[in-house]
Scaffold this motif. Structure first.
Motif, mmCIF file in Angstrom:
data_model
loop_
_atom_site.group_PDB
_atom_site.id
_atom_site.type_symbol
_atom_site.label_atom_id
_atom_site.label_comp_id
_atom_site.label_asym_id
_atom_site.label_seq_id
_atom_site.Cartn_x
_atom_site.Cartn_y
_atom_site.Cartn_z
ATOM 1 N N ARG A 268 52.483 16.748 -65.631
ATOM 2 C CA ARG A 268 52.266 18.147 -66.024
ATOM 3 C C ARG A 268 50.782 18.386 -66.334
ATOM 4 O O ARG A 268 50.217 19.428 -65.973
ATOM 5 N N ASP A 269 50.135 17.381 -66.971
ATOM 6 C CA ASP A 269 48.704 17.521 -67.306
ATOM 7 C C ASP A 269 47.886 17.611 -66.016
ATOM 8 O O ASP A 269 46.998 18.455 -65.867
ATOM 9 N N VAL A 270 48.222 16.743 -65.067
ATOM 10 C CA VAL A 270 47.501 16.713 -63.785
ATOM 11 C C VAL A 270 47.714 18.042 -63.037
ATOM 12 O O VAL A 270 46.770 18.648 -62.526
ATOM 13 N N ALA A 271 48.949 18.537 -63.048
ATOM 14 C CA ALA A 271 49.252 19.813 -62.366
ATOM 15 C C ALA A 271 48.436 20.949 -62.985
ATOM 16 O O ALA A 271 47.862 21.785 -62.277
ATOM 17 N N GLY B 155 46.924 4.777 -58.441
ATOM 18 C CA GLY B 155 47.859 4.245 -59.449
ATOM 19 C C GLY B 155 47.510 4.728 -60.847
ATOM 20 O O GLY B 155 46.354 4.991 -61.155
ATOM 21 N N TYR B 156 48.545 4.849 -61.700
ATOM 22 C CA TYR B 156 48.285 5.316 -63.072
ATOM 23 C C TYR B 156 48.975 4.461 -64.137
ATOM 24 O O TYR B 156 48.870 4.741 -65.332
ATOM 25 N N LEU B 157 49.705 3.403 -63.703
ATOM 26 C CA LEU B 157 50.405 2.582 -64.708
ATOM 27 C C LEU B 157 50.787 1.238 -64.105
ATOM 28 O O LEU B 157 51.506 1.197 -63.096
ATOM 29 N N ALA B 158 50.283 0.149 -64.700
ATOM 30 C CA ALA B 158 50.621 -1.199 -64.212
ATOM 31 C C ALA B 158 51.314 -1.949 -65.346
ATOM 32 O O ALA B 158 50.795 -1.995 -66.472
ATOM 33 N N GLY B 159 52.521 -2.475 -65.081
ATOM 34 C CA GLY B 159 53.253 -3.145 -66.160
ATOM 35 C C GLY B 159 54.181 -4.225 -65.650
ATOM 36 O O GLY B 159 53.912 -4.852 -64.621
ATOM 37 N N TYR B 160 55.324 -4.396 -66.344
ATOM 38 C CA TYR B 160 56.214 -5.534 -66.090
ATOM 39 C C TYR B 160 57.617 -5.075 -65.678
ATOM 40 O O TYR B 160 58.039 -3.969 -66.006
ATOM 41 N N LEU C 253 43.912 13.049 -61.927
ATOM 42 C CA LEU C 253 44.302 11.804 -62.629
ATOM 43 C C LEU C 253 43.066 11.127 -63.224
ATOM 44 O O LEU C 253 43.068 10.703 -64.388
ATOM 45 N N ILE C 254 42.007 11.055 -62.446
ATOM 46 C CA ILE C 254 40.790 10.368 -62.907
ATOM 47 C C ILE C 254 40.178 11.130 -64.072
ATOM 48 O O ILE C 254 39.732 10.554 -65.062
ATOM 49 N N GLU C 255 40.246 12.471 -64.002
ATOM 50 C CA GLU C 255 39.743 13.287 -65.129
ATOM 51 C C GLU C 255 40.552 12.973 -66.382
ATOM 52 O O GLU C 255 40.015 12.780 -67.473
ATOM 53 N N ALA C 256 41.882 12.856 -66.214
ATOM 54 C CA ALA C 256 42.765 12.591 -67.366
ATOM 55 C C ALA C 256 42.496 11.205 -67.949
ATOM 56 O O ALA C 256 42.605 10.989 -69.153
ATOM 57 N N MET C 257 42.115 10.258 -67.089
ATOM 58 C CA MET C 257 41.787 8.910 -67.575
ATOM 59 C C MET C 257 40.436 8.938 -68.292
ATOM 60 O O MET C 257 40.272 8.370 -69.360
ATOM 61 N N GLU C 258 39.502 9.657 -67.708
ATOM 62 C CA GLU C 258 38.139 9.690 -68.246
ATOM 63 C C GLU C 258 38.065 10.410 -69.593
ATOM 64 O O GLU C 258 37.298 10.017 -70.465
ATOM 65 N N ASP C 259 38.881 11.462 -69.785
ATOM 66 C CA ASP C 259 38.715 12.231 -71.041
ATOM 67 C C ASP C 259 39.692 11.755 -72.124
ATOM 68 O O ASP C 259 39.851 12.398 -73.156
ATOM 69 N N GLY C 260 40.381 10.628 -71.882
ATOM 70 C CA GLY C 260 41.210 10.039 -72.942
ATOM 71 C C GLY C 260 42.629 10.574 -73.002
ATOM 72 O O GLY C 260 43.437 10.140 -73.830
ATOM 73 N N THR C 261 42.978 11.504 -72.077
ATOM 74 C CA THR C 261 44.349 12.033 -72.063
ATOM 75 C C THR C 261 45.341 10.916 -71.717
ATOM 76 O O THR C 261 46.383 10.772 -72.345
ATOM 77 N N TRP C 262 44.967 10.114 -70.715
ATOM 78 C CA TRP C 262 45.860 9.011 -70.311
ATOM 79 C C TRP C 262 46.142 8.117 -71.525
ATOM 80 O O TRP C 262 47.272 7.797 -71.839
ATOM 81 N N TYR D 115 42.663 2.083 -66.790
ATOM 82 C CA TYR D 115 42.965 3.524 -66.850
ATOM 83 C C TYR D 115 42.294 4.187 -68.053
ATOM 84 O O TYR D 115 42.559 5.345 -68.349
ATOM 85 N N LEU D 116 41.437 3.434 -68.741
ATOM 86 C CA LEU D 116 40.776 3.990 -69.931
ATOM 87 C C LEU D 116 39.430 4.607 -69.545
ATOM 88 O O LEU D 116 38.916 4.328 -68.448
ATOM 89 N N PRO D 117 38.860 5.446 -70.435
ATOM 90 C CA PRO D 117 37.535 6.013 -70.140
ATOM 91 C C PRO D 117 36.553 4.891 -69.752
ATOM 92 O O PRO D 117 36.531 3.846 -70.407
ATOM 93 N N GLY D 118 35.866 5.087 -68.640
ATOM 94 C CA GLY D 118 34.907 4.057 -68.214
ATOM 95 C C GLY D 118 35.556 2.936 -67.430
ATOM 96 O O GLY D 118 34.894 2.070 -66.870
ATOM 97 N N GLY D 119 36.899 2.944 -67.349
ATOM 98 C CA GLY D 119 37.580 1.903 -66.573
ATOM 99 C C GLY D 119 37.345 2.127 -65.095
ATOM 100 O O GLY D 119 36.837 3.170 -64.688
ATOM 101 N N ASP D 120 37.739 1.151 -64.252
ATOM 102 C CA ASP D 120 37.429 1.339 -62.824
ATOM 103 C C ASP D 120 38.507 2.169 -62.121
ATOM 104 O O ASP D 120 38.385 2.480 -60.943
ATOM 105 N N HIS D 121 39.588 2.521 -62.840
ATOM 106 C CA HIS D 121 40.616 3.438 -62.309
ATOM 107 C C HIS D 121 41.085 3.022 -60.923
ATOM 108 O O HIS D 121 41.464 3.865 -60.111
ATOM 109 N N THR D 122 41.022 1.721 -60.631
ATOM 110 C CA THR D 122 41.401 1.326 -59.262
ATOM 111 C C THR D 122 42.866 1.718 -59.054
ATOM 112 O O THR D 122 43.165 2.630 -58.335
#
Ligand code: SNW
Length: 267
Positions: A62-65, A114-119, A231-240, A257-264
């Motif tokens: 919803r944030d991205v939309a 990608g926006y979430l890496a887990g188990y 998505l990258i904006e949301a990661m960069e501004d701390g929303t993620w 996925y954090l601010p300054g992360g490589d958001h690969t």
């Protein structure tokens, strides 16, 4: 004749104008995002007490939309195995449900970054005697049809008897009534069911090579680029980060996925 020709011209003009400005992302209904999701994968995507969709993936989408200028977002629950085919055949504009990005899936749909890496977690009852993945030999293991867990279990748990379910709810009720000995699902969803039914985790298997992405139809570069930018904006501004801490409190946080992360995010 002139009247007819001018009407035709106007019609064509209107179509092309609409495509160039009215519906830049090629949506089913301009200005609305129709999303296929799941109602029982809490806290990624689930329906709350009022039947509304919520969770980490839902709120992030919803944030991205909103960043794309779209606030009319309609979520519909599907069986997991129905989501990608429905997105591929144009029934939905996107699939949002902790859907891991894989080359096999990319044959039928495209993905945002990608926006979430887990188990992936093997969940079982306290007294099941299953204390690790090795303990699955000769046991009945539930999987949701079409998930990475199904593919992983086929490949790595050849001695387990796989029981395929349409969704988590069916699998978890089978586990609780003893029809299966364990269920194989996503880590955070397992954590939620474990708390609800006093179950335990027998194994947590990393799935970092298949981070979750938003699934969209193939060959829609405008929609894909818009989702990635937002998505990258949301990661960069701390929303993620804020959403991750809200929905997965205490879980280890992937740095990328954090601010300054490589958001690969994508394999
Ligand atoms: N909602 C579901 O049941 C999805 C199950 C499964 N999710 C795997 C995953 O995308 O879940 C979120 C993250 O942990 C990813 O690393 C993982 O691959 C899949 O994509 O098949």
């Amino acid at each position: 004749l002139v009247a007819v020709l001018s009407l035709a011209a106007c019609g064509a003009g209107a179509d092309s104008t609409e495509n160039s400005t009215g519906n830049p992302y090629g949506l089913i209904k301009p200005g609305q995002l129709r999303v296929a999701s799941l109602g029982d994968a809490k806290p990624y995507t689930f329906t709350d007490a009022n039947g509304g969709f919520t969770g980490f993936d839902v709120e992030l989408f919803r944030d991205v939309a909103k960043r794309m200028g779209i606030t009319d977002v309609v979520f519909t629950g599907q069986d997991f195995s129905a989501i990608l085919p429905a997105v591929a055949n144009g029934q939905f504009d996107a699939g949002v449900a902790a859907i891991g990005i894989t080359d096999a899936r990319r044959k039928t749909v495209d993905f945002s970054t990608g926006y979430l890496a887990g188990y992936l977690t093997v969940m079982t009852k306290k007294d099941s005697g299953i204390a690790s993945a090795d303990g699955l030999a000769g046991k009945r293991l539930g999987v949701v049809q079409g998930t990475l867990q199904e593919a992983y279990a086929v490949k790595n748990f050849p001695k387990a008897g796989l029981v395929r379910f349409p969704d988590n709810n069916a699998a978890v009720s089978a586990l609780n009534r003893g029809s299966v000995d364990a269920h194989f699902l996503d880590y955070e969803a397992a954590k939620s069911y474990i708390a609800q039914f006093s179950l335990v985790s027998a194994a947590d298997i990393p799935s970092f090579d298949a981070p979750a992405g938003f699934a969209i139809e193939k060959d829609n570069p405008a929609l894909r680029a818009a989702l990635d930018k937002a998505l990258i904006e949301a990661m960069e501004d701390g929303t993620w980060k804020r959403l991750y801490e809200k929905w997965f409190p205490g879980s280890p946080m992937p740095e990328q996925y954090l601010p300054g992360g490589d958001h690969t995010g994508t394999p």
